[in-house]
Write an enzyme that holds these catalytic residues in place. Structure first.
Site, PDB file in Angstrom:
ATOM      1  N   ALA A  31      35.329   7.756  42.735  1.00 56.42           N
ATOM      2  CA  ALA A  31      35.819   8.981  43.094  1.00 56.42           C
ATOM      3  C   ALA A  31      35.721  10.469  42.534  1.00 56.42           C
ATOM      4  O   ALA A  31      36.067  11.778  43.097  1.00 56.42           O
ATOM      5  CB  ALA A  31      37.411   9.055  43.474  1.00 56.42           C
ATOM      6  N   CYS A  32      34.955  10.433  41.127  1.00 58.38           N
ATOM      7  CA  CYS A  32      34.842  11.644  40.043  1.00 58.38           C
ATOM      8  C   CYS A  32      33.225  12.954  40.537  1.00 58.38           C
ATOM      9  O   CYS A  32      33.058  11.649  40.520  1.00 58.38           O
ATOM     10  CB  CYS A  32      34.481  11.122  38.849  1.00 58.38           C
ATOM     11  SG  CYS A  32      34.260  12.887  37.911  1.00 58.38           S
ATOM     12  N   SER A  33      33.371  13.670  40.763  1.00 56.58           N
ATOM     13  CA  SER A  33      32.661  14.093  41.334  1.00 56.58           C
ATOM     14  C   SER A  33      31.798  14.143  40.479  1.00 56.58           C
ATOM     15  O   SER A  33      30.070  14.808  40.531  1.00 56.58           O
ATOM     16  CB  SER A  33      33.049  15.597  41.844  1.00 56.58           C
ATOM     17  OG  SER A  33      33.599  16.367  40.697  1.00 56.58           O
TER      18      SER A  33
END
Length: 119
Positions: free
Chosen positions: A8-10
């Site tokens: 979920a982390c860009s």
């Protein structure tokens, strides 16, 4: 090379994109699902040359709930921090790449990812 990610982390997605773009060989560890043990966290900290509070996401809800901002940041408190990271993996800064030469980097920038690929 291994990269610890949260999908979920860009920043994690960006690091993976750059690794793929450069044709790097690596293994993905989704550390929220495959939670590192305290010993694995200590080993990565040694490779990073950092202390646990230096890779802790102190603005996370779990950090606030634990009161981490008030915890001592010294050798006597190191194991307490490592245990907190193992019990609350969301607190671990990401992505972390362990390089082939035995070092590691917190790969939040393209430069850090490239640095890890060059090791």
């Amino acid at each position: 090379m291994e990269i610890w990610i949260n999908p979920a982390c860009s920043k994690c997605r960006g690091a993976l994109h750059l690794l793929d773009e450069e044709g790097a060989e690596y293994t993905v560890r989704r550390y929220l699902e495959d939670v590192p043990s305290p010993d694995e966290i200590r080993a990565v900290l040694d490779r990073l040359g950092l202390e646990p509070w230096e890779i802790t996401r102190t603005q996370e809800a779990d950090a606030k709930e634990l009161g981490l901002k008030d915890w001592p940041r010294d050798a006597a408190a190191r194991d307490r921090w490592v245990t907190a990271l193992a019990e609350h993996p969301k607190l671990i800064q990401r992505p972390i790449i362990t390089a082939e030469d035995g070092t590691a980097v917190v790969a939040r920038t393209d430069e850090a990812v490239r640095e890890a690929m060059g090791r």
